[in-house]
Design an enzyme around this catalytic site. Structure first.
Site, PDB file in Angstrom:
ATOM      1  N   SER A  23      64.991  77.561  70.558  1.00 44.13           N
ATOM      2  CA  SER A  23      65.596  76.790  71.301  1.00 44.13           C
ATOM      3  C   SER A  23      66.768  77.163  72.033  1.00 44.13           C
ATOM      4  O   SER A  23      67.069  77.049  73.261  1.00 44.13           O
ATOM      5  CB  SER A  23      65.854  75.253  70.465  1.00 44.13           C
ATOM      6  OG  SER A  23      64.713  74.687  70.318  1.00 44.13           O
ATOM      7  N   SER A 166      62.840  63.068  72.713  1.00 47.58           N
ATOM      8  CA  SER A 166      62.604  64.332  73.239  1.00 47.58           C
ATOM      9  C   SER A 166      63.656  65.154  73.694  1.00 47.58           C
ATOM     10  O   SER A 166      64.208  64.718  74.644  1.00 47.58           O
ATOM     11  CB  SER A 166      61.355  64.358  73.905  1.00 47.58           C
ATOM     12  OG  SER A 166      61.299  65.597  74.659  1.00 47.58           O
ATOM     13  N   GLN A 168      63.249  68.138  74.753  1.00 48.36           N
ATOM     14  CA  GLN A 168      62.737  68.816  75.876  1.00 48.36           C
ATOM     15  C   GLN A 168      63.067  67.952  77.171  1.00 48.36           C
ATOM     16  O   GLN A 168      63.526  68.560  78.234  1.00 48.36           O
ATOM     17  CB  GLN A 168      61.453  69.210  75.815  1.00 48.36           C
ATOM     18  CG  GLN A 168      61.351  70.178  74.587  1.00 48.36           C
ATOM     19  CD  GLN A 168      59.647  70.901  74.802  1.00 48.36           C
ATOM     20  OE1 GLN A 168      58.958  70.223  75.054  1.00 48.36           O
ATOM     21  NE2 GLN A 168      59.781  71.832  73.768  1.00 48.36           N
ATOM     22  N   ASP A 314      59.681  69.909  64.009  1.00 47.11           N
ATOM     23  CA  ASP A 314      58.721  71.252  64.167  1.00 47.11           C
ATOM     24  C   ASP A 314      58.339  71.668  62.674  1.00 47.11           C
ATOM     25  O   ASP A 314      57.650  72.537  62.668  1.00 47.11           O
ATOM     26  CB  ASP A 314      59.585  72.314  64.895  1.00 47.11           C
ATOM     27  CG  ASP A 314      59.601  72.145  66.392  1.00 47.11           C
ATOM     28  OD1 ASP A 314      58.853  71.330  66.723  1.00 47.11           O
ATOM     29  OD2 ASP A 314      60.450  72.710  66.834  1.00 47.11           O
ATOM     30  N   LYS A 341      51.903  68.268  70.095  1.00 49.91           N
ATOM     31  CA  LYS A 341      52.570  69.757  70.151  1.00 49.91           C
ATOM     32  C   LYS A 341      51.529  70.583  70.395  1.00 49.91           C
ATOM     33  O   LYS A 341      50.579  70.530  71.053  1.00 49.91           O
ATOM     34  CB  LYS A 341      53.057  69.750  68.627  1.00 49.91           C
ATOM     35  CG  LYS A 341      54.214  68.896  68.253  1.00 49.91           C
ATOM     36  CD  LYS A 341      55.435  69.187  69.139  1.00 49.91           C
ATOM     37  CE  LYS A 341      56.682  67.980  68.694  1.00 49.91           C
ATOM     38  NZ  LYS A 341      57.970  68.247  69.812  1.00 49.91           N
ATOM     39  N   ARG A 345      49.102  68.056  65.393  1.00 47.37           N
ATOM     40  CA  ARG A 345      49.302  68.624  64.051  1.00 47.37           C
ATOM     41  C   ARG A 345      49.101  67.716  62.802  1.00 47.37           C
ATOM     42  O   ARG A 345      49.140  68.190  61.662  1.00 47.37           O
ATOM     43  CB  ARG A 345      50.982  68.881  63.891  1.00 47.37           C
ATOM     44  CG  ARG A 345      51.227  70.269  64.920  1.00 47.37           C
ATOM     45  CD  ARG A 345      52.639  70.823  64.889  1.00 47.37           C
ATOM     46  NE  ARG A 345      52.651  72.133  65.530  1.00 47.37           N
ATOM     47  CZ  ARG A 345      53.765  72.542  66.057  1.00 47.37           C
ATOM     48  NH1 ARG A 345      54.884  71.952  65.928  1.00 47.37           N
ATOM     49  NH2 ARG A 345      53.902  73.810  66.393  1.00 47.37           N
TER      50      ARG A 345
HETATM   51  C1  S3P Z   1      62.553  71.709  71.646  1.00 47.24           C
HETATM   52  C2  S3P Z   1      62.327  70.491  71.221  1.00 47.24           C
HETATM   53  C3  S3P Z   1      61.168  69.859  70.941  1.00 47.24           C
HETATM   54  C4  S3P Z   1      60.697  70.759  69.680  1.00 47.24           C
HETATM   55  C5  S3P Z   1      60.211  72.012  70.416  1.00 47.24           C
HETATM   56  C6  S3P Z   1      61.468  72.803  70.799  1.00 47.24           C
HETATM   57  C7  S3P Z   1      63.450  72.252  72.501  1.00 47.24           C
HETATM   58  O1  S3P Z   1      60.271  69.458  71.442  1.00 47.24           O
HETATM   59  O2  S3P Z   1      59.352  70.425  69.388  1.00 47.24           O
HETATM   60  O3  S3P Z   1      59.854  73.114  69.649  1.00 47.24           O
HETATM   61  O4  S3P Z   1      63.897  73.236  72.465  1.00 47.24           O
HETATM   62  O5  S3P Z   1      64.051  71.386  73.164  1.00 47.24           O
HETATM   63  P1  S3P Z   1      60.302  67.663  71.910  1.00 47.24           P
HETATM   64  O6  S3P Z   1      61.380  67.407  72.846  1.00 47.24           O
HETATM   65  O7  S3P Z   1      59.059  67.635  72.858  1.00 47.24           O
HETATM   66  O8  S3P Z   1      60.018  66.904  70.773  1.00 47.24           O
END
Ligand code: S3P
Length: 433
Positions: A23, A166, A168, A314, A341, A345
């Site tokens: 990340s 989330s 992301q 994760d 994911k 999962r």
């Molecule tokens: C991440 C956020 C997570 C995680 C992903 C990396 C990030 O996803 O599962 O592997 O770097 O912001 P989500 O925000 O969809 O939960």
């Protein structure tokens, strides 16, 4: 299609340096490219996902030099990206896709984002909808890839309540907010990883955080800085579980990121009775680090506290292996996100556990796992090309009485390219063929 052949071993003794956090590596390329001045990154993850981000910014005219885990970026400023001459292929990487759509929605040029089969099945409406509310124009295939993002549509700030916890989506909106007129605020239902907020602040951008509401205003600038990427707790998690379940083990994992928005796996394993201790806690580049000692542990089943779910999102494939080796039942609820994911999962792990003879019951948003012993109805596991499923079942081999095979492990290199090398160094017996 490559596979792992994993033979049982009992003993793990080592000190391991796990590769850089995925990340943080993504964000260091994105924000370093958008900063003014030269950003130097150390400890960059050389996995396919973070390299997809790196190549995408190179294609948008950013001068980025890579020498193994050292990266030098000549930042172009918030308005210096150039139109790429072909679609940006982000491979398997949801983080590249969702965060970059926020940046690209604000550019003066059109762009197209594509990915592999797994990424092409994942939901993108979660970013398209709020970006559209901000004024972006994005065409998609009914909420899936490819995304065709139109340039020259000025954005305005919004006040957005995330429907799912989330990081992301939160980060996508905040990155779009850098370009928006006025203030952009995102409220999250539960705490999610905060690397975007931390790195923006580290590069001199004003970000206001009030519990689970995060706000910033457009039209600032980012100042280049040195970024040290800590080791990835999500990759370390496989070795935490491995050391807990192998009967004779005592390992140290060096320089692991223990940002409190990522440490759910530590809390969950400790609640299960893991002998896991943090040593030498410190702060580097705005992130917390520690070395983590893990010893063989008699684990017990628990009901996983729901507030820990986004903080360990994760790590559940690995945690399910820990639950399979625990005494009693482990119950997970409130984890529907696991179904969208890199694979579903919940179902893919349940299918693999069935193959190893572990009783389990899936629900829409979780699973119940009855700890037991791995028996041998069959020994061939399908990973569905999901890196974390592949590594989790490789770890399960530690408690098998027999060799297991895990199919479709190619994508391990998206997040942990030297997993097999480190696992074998630690004492495991895995061959990739
Ligand atoms: C991440 C956020 C997570 C995680 C992903 C990396 C990030 O996803 O599962 O592997 O770097 O912001 P989500 O925000 O969809 O939960």
């Amino acid at each position: 299609m490559s596979k792992f052949i994993a033979k049982p071993v009992r003993k793990l003794l080592c000190k391991l340096k796990i590769p850089g956090d995925k990340s943080i590596s993504h964000r260091s390329i994105m924000l370093g490219s958008l900063a003014n001045g030269i950003t130097e990154i150390r400890g960059f993850l050389q996995g396919e996902d973070s390299l997809a981000t790196l190549k995408a910014f190179q294609k948008m005219g950013v001068n980025i030099k890579q020498d193994s885990d050292k990266i030098i970026i000549q930042g172009v400023g918030l308005h210096g990206l150039k139109q790429p001459n072909s679609p940006l292929d982000l491979g398997n990487s949801g983080t590249s896709m969702r965060l970059m759509s926020g940046i690209l929605a604000a550019q003066s040029f059109d762009s197209e984002l594509i990915g592999d089969i797994s990424l092409s099945k994942r939901p993108m409406s979660r970013v398209i909808d709020p970006l559209t509310d901000m004024g972006a124009v994005i065409e998609s295939n009914d909420g899936k890839l490819p995304l065709k993002i139109k340039g020259s549509h000025p954005l305005k700030g919004i006040n957005y309540n995330l429907p799912v916890a989330s990081a992301q989506v939160k980060s996508c909106i905040l990155l779009a907010g850098l370009y928006a007129q006025g203030e952009t605020c995102v409220s999250q239902p539960k705490t999610t990883r905060d690397h975007t907020e931390r790195m923006l602040k580290g590069l001199g951008y004003s970000v206001r955080v009030m519990n689970n509401k995060i706000c910033l205003s457009g039209d600032g600038g980012l100042r280049a800085a040195k970024i040290q990427v800590p080791s990835d707790i999500s990759s370390a998690a496989f070795f935490m579980v491995a050391a807990c379940i192998a009967p004779q083990s005592d390992i140290i994992l060096k320089d692991i990121n223990i940002n409190p928005t990522r440490t759910g796996v530590i809390d969950i394993l400790q609640l299960m009775g893991a002998k896991l201790t943090l040593i030498n806690e410190r702060e580097i580049s705005g992130e917390l680090l520690a070395d983590i000692r893990v010893q063989s542990s008699q684990l017990r089943g628990i009901h996983i506290p729901v507030e820990l779910v986004p903080l360990a999102i994760d790590e559940f494939p690995a945690i399910f292996i820990a639950a399979s080796c625990a005494q009693g039942e482990t119950i997970l609820t409130g984890a529907k996100e696991l179904r969208v994911k890199e694979s579903d999962r919940i179902q893919v792990m349940a299918d693999g556990l069935d193959i190893l003879g572990i009783e389990n019951e899936v629900s829409e948003d979780g699973i119940k796992i009855q700890g037991g012993i791995f028996q041998k109805p069959s020994n061939i596991i399908e990973s569905h090309h999901d890196h974390r499923i592949s590594m989790s079942f490789a770890v399960a081999s530690l408690r098998c009485e027999y060799t297991i095979e895990i199919n479709g492990v190619d994508n391990v290199k998206t997040s942990f390219p030297n997993f097999v090398e480190l696992a074998n160094f630690a004492g495991m017996n895995i061959v990739e063929v």
